[in-house]
Design a protein around this motif. Structure first.
Motif, PDB file in Angstrom:
ATOM      1  N   SER A  56       0.861  -1.185   0.000  1.00 22.71           N
ATOM      2  CA  SER A  56       0.000   0.000   0.000  1.00 22.71           C
ATOM      3  C   SER A  56       0.897   1.235   0.000  1.00 22.71           C
ATOM      4  O   SER A  56       1.856   1.318   0.775  1.00 22.71           O
ATOM      5  N   VAL A  57       0.591   2.179  -0.872  1.00 20.27           N
ATOM      6  CA  VAL A  57       1.413   3.387  -0.995  1.00 20.27           C
ATOM      7  C   VAL A  57       0.661   4.566  -0.387  1.00 20.27           C
ATOM      8  O   VAL A  57      -0.478   4.859  -0.775  1.00 20.27           O
ATOM      9  N   ALA A  58       1.308   5.237   0.568  1.00 20.63           N
ATOM     10  CA  ALA A  58       0.755   6.439   1.179  1.00 20.63           C
ATOM     11  C   ALA A  58       1.560   7.628   0.678  1.00 20.63           C
ATOM     12  O   ALA A  58       2.717   7.816   1.070  1.00 20.63           O
ATOM     13  N   LEU A  59       0.972   8.417  -0.220  1.00 18.48           N
ATOM     14  CA  LEU A  59       1.642   9.611  -0.729  1.00 18.48           C
ATOM     15  C   LEU A  59       1.385  10.753   0.255  1.00 18.48           C
ATOM     16  O   LEU A  59       0.235  11.132   0.486  1.00 18.48           O
ATOM     17  N   VAL A  60       2.454  11.264   0.826  1.00 23.46           N
ATOM     18  CA  VAL A  60       2.354  12.233   1.920  1.00 23.46           C
ATOM     19  C   VAL A  60       2.668  13.639   1.432  1.00 23.46           C
ATOM     20  O   VAL A  60       3.738  13.892   0.873  1.00 23.46           O
ATOM     21  N   GLU A  61       1.724  14.546   1.663  1.00 22.11           N
ATOM     22  CA  GLU A  61       1.952  15.967   1.384  1.00 22.11           C
ATOM     23  C   GLU A  61       2.240  16.673   2.710  1.00 22.11           C
ATOM     24  O   GLU A  61       1.406  16.691   3.613  1.00 22.11           O
ATOM     25  N   GLN A  62       3.422  17.241   2.776  1.00 23.29           N
ATOM     26  CA  GLN A  62       3.832  17.942   3.990  1.00 23.29           C
ATOM     27  C   GLN A  62       2.956  19.176   4.222  1.00 23.29           C
ATOM     28  O   GLN A  62       2.393  19.745   3.273  1.00 23.29           O
ATOM     29  N   PRO A  63       2.820  19.614   5.490  1.00 24.64           N
ATOM     30  CA  PRO A  63       1.928  20.736   5.822  1.00 24.64           C
ATOM     31  C   PRO A  63       2.173  22.002   5.004  1.00 24.64           C
ATOM     32  O   PRO A  63       1.211  22.678   4.622  1.00 24.64           O
ATOM     33  N   TRP A  64       3.420  22.316   4.714  1.00 22.80           N
ATOM     34  CA  TRP A  64       3.676  23.549   3.957  1.00 22.80           C
ATOM     35  C   TRP A  64       3.056  23.485   2.562  1.00 22.80           C
ATOM     36  O   TRP A  64       2.569  24.478   2.040  1.00 22.80           O
ATOM     37  N   ARG A  65       3.056  22.280   2.006  1.00 22.45           N
ATOM     38  CA  ARG A  65       2.492  22.093   0.672  1.00 22.45           C
ATOM     39  C   ARG A  65       0.964  22.156   0.725  1.00 22.45           C
ATOM     40  O   ARG A  65       0.319  22.749  -0.137  1.00 22.45           O
ATOM     41  N   VAL A  66       0.379  21.522   1.748  1.00 20.83           N
ATOM     42  CA  VAL A  66      -1.075  21.546   1.911  1.00 20.83           C
ATOM     43  C   VAL A  66      -1.568  22.978   2.109  1.00 20.83           C
ATOM     44  O   VAL A  66      -2.639  23.367   1.619  1.00 20.83           O
ATOM     45  N   ALA A  67      -0.764  23.785   2.803  1.00 25.66           N
ATOM     46  CA  ALA A  67      -1.128  25.177   3.079  1.00 25.66           C
ATOM     47  C   ALA A  67      -0.960  26.086   1.863  1.00 25.66           C
ATOM     48  O   ALA A  67      -1.302  27.273   1.922  1.00 25.66           O
ATOM     49  N   GLY A  68      -0.420  25.539   0.760  1.00 20.08           N
ATOM     50  CA  GLY A  68      -0.278  26.320  -0.450  1.00 20.08           C
ATOM     51  C   GLY A  68       0.966  27.176  -0.515  1.00 20.08           C
ATOM     52  O   GLY A  68       1.101  28.034  -1.392  1.00 20.08           O
ATOM     53  N   LYS A  69       1.906  26.946   0.393  1.00 19.91           N
ATOM     54  CA  LYS A  69       3.154  27.715   0.379  1.00 19.91           C
ATOM     55  C   LYS A  69       4.089  27.174  -0.711  1.00 19.91           C
ATOM     56  O   LYS A  69       4.041  25.998  -1.057  1.00 19.91           O
ATOM     57  N   LYS A  70       4.933  28.036  -1.222  1.00 17.69           N
ATOM     58  CA  LYS A  70       5.809  27.661  -2.323  1.00 17.69           C
ATOM     59  C   LYS A  70       7.224  27.329  -1.886  1.00 17.69           C
ATOM     60  O   LYS A  70       8.015  26.815  -2.676  1.00 17.69           O
ATOM     61  N   VAL A  71       7.550  27.636  -0.636  1.00 19.03           N
ATOM     62  CA  VAL A  71       8.902  27.389  -0.141  1.00 19.03           C
ATOM     63  C   VAL A  71       8.839  26.467   1.072  1.00 19.03           C
ATOM     64  O   VAL A  71       8.075  26.712   2.013  1.00 19.03           O
ATOM     65  N   ALA A  72       9.631  25.414   1.044  1.00 16.41           N
ATOM     66  CA  ALA A  72       9.658  24.467   2.159  1.00 16.41           C
ATOM     67  C   ALA A  72      10.297  25.100   3.392  1.00 16.41           C
ATOM     68  O   ALA A  72      11.216  25.911   3.269  1.00 16.41           O
ATOM     69  N   PRO A  73       9.842  24.734   4.584  1.00 13.91           N
ATOM     70  CA  PRO A  73      10.431  25.262   5.817  1.00 13.91           C
ATOM     71  C   PRO A  73      11.749  24.566   6.152  1.00 13.91           C
ATOM     72  O   PRO A  73      12.232  23.728   5.391  1.00 13.91           O
ATOM     73  N   ALA A  74      12.290  24.899   7.298  1.00 16.51           N
ATOM     74  CA  ALA A  74      13.559  24.341   7.743  1.00 16.51           C
ATOM     75  C   ALA A  74      13.428  22.834   7.985  1.00 16.51           C
ATOM     76  O   ALA A  74      12.327  22.332   8.255  1.00 16.51           O
ATOM     77  N   PRO A  75      14.551  22.092   7.894  1.00 18.48           N
ATOM     78  CA  PRO A  75      14.513  20.642   8.116  1.00 18.48           C
ATOM     79  C   PRO A  75      13.828  20.241   9.424  1.00 18.48           C
ATOM     80  O   PRO A  75      13.084  19.254   9.457  1.00 18.48           O
ATOM     81  N   LYS A  76      14.048  20.990  10.487  1.00 14.42           N
ATOM     82  CA  LYS A  76      13.442  20.652  11.781  1.00 14.42           C
ATOM     83  C   LYS A  76      11.922  20.629  11.679  1.00 14.42           C
ATOM     84  O   LYS A  76      11.253  19.746  12.234  1.00 14.42           O
ATOM     85  N   THR A  77      11.345  21.590  10.946  1.00 13.52           N
ATOM     86  CA  THR A  77       9.889  21.652  10.780  1.00 13.52           C
ATOM     87  C   THR A  77       9.388  20.508   9.904  1.00 13.52           C
ATOM     88  O   THR A  77       8.337  19.917  10.179  1.00 13.52           O
ATOM     89  N   LEU A  78      10.144  20.180   8.859  1.00 16.32           N
ATOM     90  CA  LEU A  78       9.784  19.039   8.022  1.00 16.32           C
ATOM     91  C   LEU A  78       9.765  17.755   8.850  1.00 16.32           C
ATOM     92  O   LEU A  78       8.857  16.921   8.699  1.00 16.32           O
ATOM     93  N   ASP A  79      10.761  17.587   9.692  1.00 14.59           N
ATOM     94  CA  ASP A  79      10.839  16.382  10.528  1.00 14.59           C
ATOM     95  C   ASP A  79       9.664  16.317  11.495  1.00 14.59           C
ATOM     96  O   ASP A  79       9.125  15.236  11.765  1.00 14.59           O
ATOM     97  N   THR A  80       9.258  17.464  12.035  1.00 12.83           N
ATOM     98  CA  THR A  80       8.124  17.500  12.962  1.00 12.83           C
ATOM     99  C   THR A  80       6.855  17.012  12.282  1.00 12.83           C
ATOM    100  O   THR A  80       6.110  16.185  12.825  1.00 12.83           O
ATOM    101  N   GLY A  81       6.594  17.516  11.081  1.00 13.32           N
ATOM    102  CA  GLY A  81       5.413  17.078  10.350  1.00 13.32           C
ATOM    103  C   GLY A  81       5.430  15.589  10.081  1.00 13.32           C
ATOM    104  O   GLY A  81       4.414  14.896  10.240  1.00 13.32           O
ATOM    105  N   TRP A  82       6.591  15.075   9.697  1.00 14.95           N
ATOM    106  CA  TRP A  82       6.729  13.654   9.371  1.00 14.95           C
ATOM    107  C   TRP A  82       6.526  12.782  10.609  1.00 14.95           C
ATOM    108  O   TRP A  82       5.813  11.773  10.565  1.00 14.95           O
ATOM    109  N   ARG A  83       7.155  13.169  11.718  1.00 17.51           N
ATOM    110  CA  ARG A  83       6.997  12.394  12.961  1.00 17.51           C
ATOM    111  C   ARG A  83       5.526  12.338  13.382  1.00 17.51           C
ATOM    112  O   ARG A  83       5.027  11.284  13.788  1.00 17.51           O
TER     113      ARG A  83
END
Length: 211
Positions: A56-83
């Protein structure tokens, strides 16, 4: 047929789009990079090819992308969303492989061991910024601590296969592929054949984790 769900995280709302296998034996949770979303050609190819193999494949959209932002946040924030979304992809009680393309691959490597991932799938791992091989991110890849497969384009400016250090991971090259696995029209393989290289390699590798 796919289904989507919104997951609350400490970094905002993430979205998971499920491509479920009828008799799933494993889940591949895979996220996008900093410059695009889950519409990436490799992610879509995997979502189509793997469910018949029991994944089963779960395609994950990180919060910044869902919010419609064009620039990814810092690695720490990306890790928080993933965890924070991990319990949602692990809820079926199956082994979960953490995956991602580019920046998403870095997130998967940084968090795999602590989250109990069965493995890491690193698509287009950004070994270094283009033209700056001295700024290596190899430590993230080498520190994943779980079985890892790297799928890398032969002409990826973020790190060609020959640039990768030796380590406890497997690497599959997609001939002529760039960072998005696009291949030139003059190449000796078609775009579809390049995607077939990816899906075949990933399917075979995931099969070893289900054995």
């Amino acid at each position: 047929m796919s289904t989507s769900e919104i997951i609350e995280t400490g970094a905002g709302e993430a979205r998971i789009t499920w491509h479920a296998a009828k008799k799933a034996r494993l889940v591949l949770a895979v996220s996008h990079g900093a410059g695009g979303g889950i519409e990436a050609r490799d992610l879509q190819a995997l979502a189509g090819a793997l469910p018949p193999l029991g994944v089963s494949v779960a395609l994950v959209e990180q919060p910044w992308r869902v919010a419609g932002k064009k620039v990814a946040p810092a690695p720490k924030t990306l890790d928080t969303g993933w965890r924070d979304l991990w319990p949602a992809v692990a809820k079926k009680g199956l082994p979960v492989v953490a995956g991602g393309r580019s920046a998403g691959a870095r997130v998967a490597c940084r968090t795999a061991a602590e989250l109990g991932a069965a493995g890491v799938l690193a698509l287009s791992f950004p070994l270094h910024p283009p033209g700056k091989p001295e700024k290596s991110r190899a430590a993230e890849l080498l520190g994943a601590g779980v079985p890892t497969l790297v799928v890398q384009g032969g002409n990826d400016p973020f790190g060609k296969p020959a640039e990768f250090p030796e380590g406890a991971y497997e690497l599959v090259e997609v001939p002529f592929g760039d960072h998005g696995f696009a291949v030139p029209k003059r190449a000796s393989l078609t775009q579809q054949e390049a995607l077939d290289v990816i899906t075949a390699a990933v399917g075979e590798w995931l099969g070893t984790l289900m054995a």
